[in-house]
Design an enzyme around this catalytic site. Sequence first.
Site, PDB file in Angstrom:
ATOM      1  N   ASP A  67      61.997 -83.214 -20.755  1.00  0.00           N
ATOM      2  CA  ASP A  67      60.682 -83.829 -20.944  1.00  0.00           C
ATOM      3  C   ASP A  67      60.684 -84.797 -22.117  1.00  0.00           C
ATOM      4  O   ASP A  67      61.622 -84.837 -22.903  1.00  0.00           O
ATOM      5  CB  ASP A  67      59.588 -82.748 -21.137  1.00  0.00           C
ATOM      6  CG  ASP A  67      60.067 -81.553 -21.946  1.00  0.00           C
ATOM      7  OD1 ASP A  67      61.020 -81.715 -22.728  1.00  0.00           O
ATOM      8  OD2 ASP A  67      59.484 -80.472 -21.797  1.00  0.00           O
ATOM      9  N   ASN A 136      52.722 -69.739 -23.726  1.00  0.00           N
ATOM     10  CA  ASN A 136      51.881 -69.495 -22.552  1.00  0.00           C
ATOM     11  C   ASN A 136      52.697 -69.388 -21.259  1.00  0.00           C
ATOM     12  O   ASN A 136      52.136 -69.405 -20.175  1.00  0.00           O
ATOM     13  CB  ASN A 136      50.837 -70.614 -22.424  1.00  0.00           C
ATOM     14  CG  ASN A 136      51.477 -71.987 -22.238  1.00  0.00           C
ATOM     15  OD1 ASN A 136      52.692 -72.109 -22.129  1.00  0.00           O
ATOM     16  ND2 ASN A 136      50.659 -73.020 -22.192  1.00  0.00           N
ATOM     17  N   GLU A 143      52.649 -76.508 -17.343  1.00  0.00           N
ATOM     18  CA  GLU A 143      51.667 -75.623 -17.984  1.00  0.00           C
ATOM     19  C   GLU A 143      51.028 -74.700 -16.944  1.00  0.00           C
ATOM     20  O   GLU A 143      50.940 -75.064 -15.764  1.00  0.00           O
ATOM     21  CB  GLU A 143      50.559 -76.473 -18.616  1.00  0.00           C
ATOM     22  CG  GLU A 143      51.045 -77.461 -19.662  1.00  0.00           C
ATOM     23  CD  GLU A 143      51.338 -76.823 -21.010  1.00  0.00           C
ATOM     24  OE1 GLU A 143      51.591 -75.607 -21.078  1.00  0.00           O
ATOM     25  OE2 GLU A 143      51.316 -77.557 -22.011  1.00  0.00           O
TER      26      GLU A 143
HETATM   27  C1  F6R Z   1      60.982 -78.575 -24.643  1.00  0.00           C
HETATM   28  C2  F6R Z   1      60.364 -77.791 -23.599  1.00  0.00           C
HETATM   29  C3  F6R Z   1      59.405 -76.706 -23.887  1.00  0.00           C
HETATM   30  C4  F6R Z   1      59.915 -75.713 -24.929  1.00  0.00           C
HETATM   31  C5  F6R Z   1      58.872 -74.619 -25.168  1.00  0.00           C
HETATM   32  C6  F6R Z   1      59.315 -73.689 -26.276  1.00  0.00           C
HETATM   33  O1  F6R Z   1      61.835 -79.550 -24.105  1.00  0.00           O
HETATM   34  O2  F6R Z   1      60.626 -78.068 -22.471  1.00  0.00           O
HETATM   35  O3  F6R Z   1      59.105 -76.029 -22.694  1.00  0.00           O
HETATM   36  O4  F6R Z   1      61.109 -75.147 -24.479  1.00  0.00           O
HETATM   37  O5  F6R Z   1      57.657 -75.188 -25.524  1.00  0.00           O
HETATM   38  O6  F6R Z   1      59.319 -74.375 -27.492  1.00  0.00           O
HETATM   39  P1  F6R Z   1      59.955 -73.733 -28.787  1.00  0.00           P
HETATM   40  O7  F6R Z   1      61.410 -73.586 -28.510  1.00  0.00           O
HETATM   41  O8  F6R Z   1      59.707 -74.727 -29.891  1.00  0.00           O
HETATM   42  O9  F6R Z   1      59.290 -72.433 -29.006  1.00  0.00           O
END
Ligand code: F6R
Length: 241
Positions: A67, A136, A143
Amino acid sequence: MQVIKTKEYAEMSHVAGVIAEGLIRQKPNAVLGLATGSTPLGLYAHLVKAHQQNGLDFRHVTTFNLDEYLDLPKEHPQSYHTFMEENLFQYVNISSEHIHFPDEDYDAIEENAEAYDARIHRAGGIDLQVLGIGRNGHIAFNEPAEELAFFTSRVTLTPSTREANARFFSSVEEVPTHAVSSGMGTILQARHLLILANGEDKRDAVSRLLDGHTLTTDCPVTFALMHPHVTLIVDEAAAGC
Ligand code: F6R
């Protein structure tokens, strides 16, 4: 699903690093799907060390990031381009032509939802998809919602994700409201999913995976339960024991 319970973050990262390094040694032209965020930092540090100290060769490796924020210049300190450069790419001998982010196909995606997915397909498909989990239950920026996108697309970030990511910006208002994210289909087509989760705030999402009974768009990571080859590596805090 193979579940590996580790004591803490360092061990989780080491186990993940050994898996990714093993793949690159066995298949030098491996295609990696990469995540950003705090979860995979230790894994990337492992790969950098393997390159610098043990000659792990990235010359033929191809990467596809999950992303990227929209409306944030590539050069912004919090863009995912910058994140990957600072934590992995600048330290290894990967060719810049082999590095891909979904925003490079943004205009094409507007026209044709399958553009990034088609690029992945042309590269031979993703061998190993690294995934962190949102508090979440999101994966990439898929999401919780009534419906989940199959292909890579433009997404609106939820308030909870913007709040979670505000720690990287000076305020929550600065966190972009939109991103381009790999879709659920994009992710689930990878040959091997490597899901990492550490810390107490991942416990809910992890417990849904460990429970293993329900797929729900309320917790997108549960769709990984359908995948034939998943390795989930958790620390004690995320596993709740
Ligand atoms: C980032 C991504 C997100 C993160 C998720 C966890 O490229 O795709 O889905 O993996 O938000 O984020 P952290 O590792 O910062 O807790």
